[in-house]
Design an enzyme around this catalytic site. Sequence first.
Site, mmCIF file in Angstrom:
data_model
loop_
_atom_site.group_PDB
_atom_site.id
_atom_site.type_symbol
_atom_site.label_atom_id
_atom_site.label_comp_id
_atom_site.label_asym_id
_atom_site.label_seq_id
_atom_site.Cartn_x
_atom_site.Cartn_y
_atom_site.Cartn_z
ATOM 1 N N ASP A 81 -8.857 3.938 -2.279
ATOM 2 C CA ASP A 81 -9.983 4.503 -1.276
ATOM 3 C C ASP A 81 -11.386 4.981 -1.942
ATOM 4 O O ASP A 81 -11.281 6.024 -1.886
ATOM 5 C CB ASP A 81 -9.099 5.184 -0.328
ATOM 6 C CG ASP A 81 -8.025 4.780 0.431
ATOM 7 O OD1 ASP A 81 -7.944 3.380 0.353
ATOM 8 O OD2 ASP A 81 -7.359 5.453 0.935
ATOM 9 N N ASP A 135 0.788 -1.179 -0.017
ATOM 10 C CA ASP A 135 0.271 0.240 -0.090
ATOM 11 C C ASP A 135 0.917 1.246 -0.066
ATOM 12 O O ASP A 135 1.995 1.253 0.269
ATOM 13 C CB ASP A 135 -1.006 -0.110 1.307
ATOM 14 C CG ASP A 135 -1.915 0.999 1.131
ATOM 15 O OD1 ASP A 135 -2.350 1.494 0.145
ATOM 16 O OD2 ASP A 135 -2.425 1.512 2.367
ATOM 17 N N GLU A 146 2.546 4.964 -4.040
ATOM 18 C CA GLU A 146 2.687 5.997 -5.003
ATOM 19 C C GLU A 146 4.213 6.773 -5.145
ATOM 20 O O GLU A 146 4.275 7.267 -6.297
ATOM 21 C CB GLU A 146 1.437 7.122 -4.887
ATOM 22 C CG GLU A 146 0.218 6.440 -5.132
ATOM 23 C CD GLU A 146 -0.314 5.502 -3.954
ATOM 24 O OE1 GLU A 146 0.170 5.769 -2.860
ATOM 25 O OE2 GLU A 146 -1.212 4.818 -4.166
HETATM 26 C C1 GLC Z 1 -4.774 3.238 2.802
HETATM 27 C C2 GLC Z 1 -5.285 1.709 1.800
HETATM 28 C C3 GLC Z 1 -6.302 1.393 2.604
HETATM 29 C C4 GLC Z 1 -5.824 0.735 4.033
HETATM 30 C C5 GLC Z 1 -5.362 2.132 4.770
HETATM 31 C C6 GLC Z 1 -4.631 1.575 6.039
HETATM 32 O O1 GLC Z 1 -5.832 4.245 3.107
HETATM 33 O O2 GLC Z 1 -5.744 2.560 0.479
HETATM 34 O O3 GLC Z 1 -6.674 0.213 1.863
HETATM 35 O O4 GLC Z 1 -6.799 0.255 4.668
HETATM 36 O O5 GLC Z 1 -4.308 2.767 3.879
HETATM 37 O O6 GLC Z 1 -3.792 0.765 6.014
#
Ligand code: GLC
Length: 839
Positions: free
Chosen positions: A505, A427, A430
């Site tokens: 998200d 995650d 980017e």
């Molecule tokens: C980011 C991710 C999401 C995750 C969050 C906490 O927002 O896109 O999927 O739950 O981080 O890790």
Amino acid sequence: MKAKPEPPPTPAPPSEIDFADASVSLRYDDVFQWTRPNEVSDVRWRDGAYEFVCFNGVVLRVSVLAAGIFRLRYSPDGVFQPDFSYAVAPAFEPEKVVVRLEERDDEYLLDSGALQVVVSKADLSVKFYDSDDRTLCEDEAGFSAKRSILKGWCELRMEKKCHKKEVFFGLGDKACGTNLAGKKFENWCSDSYAFGRETDPLYRAVPFYYALNQGVAYGIFFDNSFRTHFDFDSEETGSTSFYAEGGELNYYFLHGPNLDDVARSYARLTGTHELPPRWALGYHQCRWSYHPDSHVREIAAAFRERQIPCDAIYLDIDYMDGYRCFTWDSKAFPDPKALVDDLREMGFQTVTMIDPGIKEDPNYAVYRDGLEQNRFLRTADGVVAKAPVWPGFCAFPDFTNPEVRTWWGELYENQYNDIGIAGFWNDMNEPAVFHVHHKTLPDNVMHEHDGLPCSHRKAHNIYGQQMNRASWEGFRTLQPEKRPFLLSRASFSGGQRFSAIWTGDNCSDWEHLQIANIQCQRLAISGFSFCGTDIGGFAGNAEGELFIRWLQLGVFHPLMRVHSIGKHSAGDGLPADEAELTDPALHVSDQEPWSFGEKWTDLAKKAIELRYCLLPCLYTAIWLHTLDGSPVLRHLAFADAQDPKLWDVERDFLFGEHILVSPVVQPKVQRQGVYLPKGNWYYFWTGQSGSGELFVNVMPDQIPFFVREGAVLPVYPIHQHTGIPVDELTLYVYYKNGLETSHLYEDAGEGYAHQEGVFSLKIFETEGKNGTFSLRQRKEGEYQPIYGKVKIYLVGFPTFVKKCAADGAEIPIKEIKLRERSLYTLTLNPDFEKVEWEG
Ligand code: GLC
């Protein structure tokens, strides 16, 4: 060849001061200069390409890499950059193609047979033709380049003619309507919490699009990792343009004439996913966060108690010790191995999240080692670049350095090898940082870039892709016999070789269900077939009907995962505006299949069961994708590009070889109108066939979908997880007056023995004529599925079936009377070769 033309008078270089560029500081006014090609002075063959050289030094290199793949590189000053790409697959091998160069009065022609390119002598503009002399694509202003004192070549631009009814698809995960005509976009991987239909850019950068000009398709892949911009005639000036804020104008022209041809050429160039482990195609349950371990166990038990199939449970960032990657919160997860083992016993795989940001903490081994071994990104001044993410200030590994990739891959050893975590979830890659305006690392951060050092301007868009590569290569080394499963938020063209993608998200509302549908179609045709969304929506609270319709759509998304914000402890790290949005108090409702009351639980269970029944179709579609690049999901125009009624369809799409899905994406729908591409299609739920425009009655427990006439649809019985061997295969065989071919691919669902021939491929050929219908089965490969019988349903036979024979011997068949017509069923040994029905 003719003699060289006289050089034209050298035009005065147009130069200007462009105060409009926001990046120019007022103290250091930048000076810009534009270069455009003038007359061609020379043509030469150099290093496998034709070079067209202009009097003012601009050079165009054209190489023909395969029958339908041309590559064009431009240099504004005759100097080309080292030829390097993170997008093009190392396995891509150019073909030997015979190309003829012809000089004409005003132009040069490069003829490769199916595809020809003409280069104008006056200004280097190009035109692509096919062998029927149809102009596929032609330059308008063509190539131009802007240079600045501060950034060097900082705008490398291409402008092409846009035809009145030209349609454009692709470009990755853009959230707007499927046809890109009339819009413009930017590619810059961006953390886009709670994005909307018009939000751009989003998490991924995929500078590749399809154009459909009067039903004839071509594709353009602009292989440039700087921030890129695409304009599909947004100003209605009759032109399409794309440009990058640095690097080289380097693009691939992919010849159709069909959209499928373009998809396959792009896949050939940039690679495909590997076959995933079968469990990764089951249903996945996720939450931010299931925490502590007792809660994870409760969730797992609830699935099994309610007999709702599920294959994977995810642990979001709260499993870590203070968001330090590769550690565990020892209070909440005192014995992670026992947890993971117990879950596996119950048929669940565990997936954990990993972020790229490594907490600045001298007592944290990963940070300490990273510093000692010089693994982190530094600014141009040589200091380690740090920025806040969940754990506070972090350092970021330089994944463009091969040594760092190896180091990173090894960090998974404990989780992957010792604890038994089955898959990982990358995650924030980017990379996202908590800065309200920049949201990422600054431009002056330097990357090793595999020996061609560069700034973050060039490496930003490939950061996530290279993180995924590092993780993927790590898994392959740590357990070479195992198929990795990696899910990522950010990526770039070619990143499909390393990870699946989820769309980030999103929100729990009906508009986001529509966006989810569009994004997955678009990602799949842009190379990322293994994709899915946060089912039910990440931010906000879903209600039962929305959740069910989303789950039903998710049945047809290669990644089927529910995820939502829920209960977590991370609000503190966020900038004020996001902290407010992600405040757990605002997002309390649970999002498990049973969270919306009994009525909805039954419907959720049915949707997930349908997924498990259709797994053989999905697995076969992914196998086909790995074989030739055919996307698992396709826009309806792929079914018949000549039919303009299909060009702007947004809701309905093709899944695999023979399914057309018409998801319900609005509340309270009871009837839904569908426009079917040419041919007859059968409505799966009733077995009725139809064509063109029609309406279907929509039931709460059914997602509308159709099967192409003549197709064979393989279906498994409901099973609670993919580790349970299925004991029966059902084939739905759809009558057609004519011929059709279908496939069923199966293997062990894990490991690489399939590459040595241990797979089972069944090729089904159906034929209907003169009141008879037949199904032939051919088998390839050495894998033997364990089911001992095959049930066959014949759907749509136009008259009463009088006789049925299997491999020459007459056999009894059973007629099942439906409201409109009959279904005929029989049971056979899986190795049958031919079944014939006679009316
Ligand atoms: C980011 C991710 C999401 C995750 C969050 C906490 O927002 O896109 O999927 O739950 O981080 O890790």
